[in-house]
Design an enzyme around this catalytic site. Sequence first.
Site, PDB file in Angstrom:
ATOM      1  N   LYS A   9       0.822  -1.216   0.000  1.00  0.00           N
ATOM      2  CA  LYS A   9       0.000   0.000   0.000  1.00  0.00           C
ATOM      3  C   LYS A   9       0.860   1.272   0.000  1.00  0.00           C
ATOM      4  CE  LYS A   9      -3.979  -2.207   2.269  1.00  0.00           C
ATOM      5  NZ  LYS A   9      -4.963  -2.124   3.387  1.00  0.00           N
ATOM      6  N   TYR A  49     -12.706  -2.333  -3.595  1.00  0.00           N
ATOM      7  CA  TYR A  49     -13.215  -2.389  -2.220  1.00  0.00           C
ATOM      8  C   TYR A  49     -14.743  -2.321  -2.154  1.00  0.00           C
ATOM      9  CZ  TYR A  49      -8.593  -2.195  -0.023  1.00  0.00           C
ATOM     10  OH  TYR A  49      -7.332  -2.491   0.428  1.00  0.00           O
ATOM     11  N   ASN A 112      -2.182  -0.141   7.114  1.00  0.00           N
ATOM     12  CA  ASN A 112      -1.625  -1.432   7.543  1.00  0.00           C
ATOM     13  C   ASN A 112      -0.678  -2.085   6.532  1.00  0.00           C
ATOM     14  OD1 ASN A 112      -3.543  -2.202   5.741  1.00  0.00           O
ATOM     15  ND2 ASN A 112      -4.836  -3.307   7.203  1.00  0.00           N
ATOM     16  N   HIS A 115      -2.201  -5.391   1.481  1.00  0.00           N
ATOM     17  CA  HIS A 115      -3.461  -6.106   1.301  1.00  0.00           C
ATOM     18  C   HIS A 115      -3.141  -7.535   0.886  1.00  0.00           C
ATOM     19  CE1 HIS A 115      -7.469  -7.128  -0.304  1.00  0.00           C
ATOM     20  NE2 HIS A 115      -6.775  -7.777  -1.227  1.00  0.00           N
ATOM     21  N   GLU A 126      -9.775 -10.325  -7.519  1.00  0.00           N
ATOM     22  CA  GLU A 126      -8.857  -9.192  -7.339  1.00  0.00           C
ATOM     23  C   GLU A 126      -7.732  -9.199  -8.375  1.00  0.00           C
ATOM     24  OE1 GLU A 126      -7.732  -9.594  -3.228  1.00  0.00           O
ATOM     25  OE2 GLU A 126      -9.694  -8.908  -2.524  1.00  0.00           O
TER      26      GLU A 126
HETATM   27  P1  DAT Z   1      -8.109  -6.980   5.488  1.00  0.00           P
HETATM   28  O1  DAT Z   1      -7.305  -5.945   4.738  1.00  0.00           O
HETATM   29  O2  DAT Z   1      -7.333  -7.578   6.636  1.00  0.00           O
HETATM   30  O3  DAT Z   1      -8.715  -8.030   4.582  1.00  0.00           O
HETATM   31  P2  DAT Z   1     -10.754  -5.819   5.676  1.00  0.00           P
HETATM   32  O4  DAT Z   1     -11.065  -6.506   4.380  1.00  0.00           O
HETATM   33  O5  DAT Z   1     -11.706  -6.035   6.795  1.00  0.00           O
HETATM   34  O6  DAT Z   1      -9.306  -6.213   6.205  1.00  0.00           O
HETATM   35  O7  DAT Z   1     -10.649  -4.242   5.446  1.00  0.00           O
HETATM   36  C1  DAT Z   1     -10.015  -3.735   4.280  1.00  0.00           C
HETATM   37  C2  DAT Z   1      -9.168  -2.554   4.675  1.00  0.00           C
HETATM   38  O8  DAT Z   1      -9.984  -1.518   5.195  1.00  0.00           O
HETATM   39  C3  DAT Z   1      -8.148  -2.840   5.784  1.00  0.00           C
HETATM   40  O9  DAT Z   1      -6.958  -3.420   5.296  1.00  0.00           O
HETATM   41  C4  DAT Z   1      -7.934  -1.466   6.349  1.00  0.00           C
HETATM   42  C5  DAT Z   1      -9.308  -0.829   6.246  1.00  0.00           C
HETATM   43  N1  DAT Z   1     -10.063  -1.005   7.505  1.00  0.00           N
HETATM   44  C6  DAT Z   1     -10.703  -2.127   7.921  1.00  0.00           C
HETATM   45  N2  DAT Z   1     -11.276  -1.949   9.123  1.00  0.00           N
HETATM   46  C7  DAT Z   1     -11.006  -0.670   9.475  1.00  0.00           C
HETATM   47  C8  DAT Z   1     -11.294   0.150  10.612  1.00  0.00           C
HETATM   48  N3  DAT Z   1     -12.006  -0.322  11.638  1.00  0.00           N
HETATM   49  N4  DAT Z   1     -10.817   1.402  10.634  1.00  0.00           N
HETATM   50  C9  DAT Z   1     -10.092   1.901   9.602  1.00  0.00           C
HETATM   51  N5  DAT Z   1      -9.775   1.203   8.502  1.00  0.00           N
HETATM   52  C10 DAT Z   1     -10.210  -0.072   8.431  1.00  0.00           C
HETATM   53 MG    MG Z   2     -10.159  -7.893   3.127  1.00  0.00          MG
END
Ligand code: DAT
Ligand code: MG
Length: 134
Positions: A9, A49, A112, A115, A126
């Site tokens: 990212k 997303y 974070n 991805h 994806e």
């Molecule tokens: P992952 O990336 O572990 O698959 P996800 O699909 O639940 O997690 O969410 C996609 C992205 O969205 C994640 O990498 C960072 C952001 N995100 C998720 N939950 C969040 C939160 N509570 N606050 C801020 N950003 C968040």
């Molecule tokens: Mg995810």
Amino acid sequence: MDVSLLLIKPNATKRNLIGAIIKMLEDNRFQIVHLKSFQMSDELAQIFYAEHHGKGFYENLVKFMKSGIIIGVVVEKDNAVEDLRTLVGKTNPAEADPGTIRYLYGESVGLNAVHASDSSKSATREIKIIFPEI
Ligand code: DAT
Ligand code: MG
């Protein structure tokens, strides 16, 4: 052989962590089969997303993913999807296991660092979105 998608990212490319993250993939026996740098358009971020549309963090997520260079990597390995999620660690770096990519390089739940696809079905979807040319 299974495939999965890793994205490095914008916060991680900005901090010069591309090499360190690619090295972790190679050290963990992921074969890199496609790799490119690109910047997400608004349209691409929204499609990628789509499952998060309407959530509280969605607007910030799209804005962040458009904010800089991303590295897309298609990796191949037995059990690629699960093994890559394990190497990446939990979504929130504060909860990620020591030694995982997000533990080492994540700055916050939003920023974070990487991805990783969460299932084979997601990986197929994806990879088509990020690498339509392959
Ligand atoms: P992952 O990336 O572990 O698959 P996800 O699909 O639940 O997690 O969410 C996609 C992205 O969205 C994640 O990498 C960072 C952001 N995100 C998720 N939950 C969040 C939160 N509570 N606050 C801020 N950003 C968040
Ligand atoms: Mg995810």
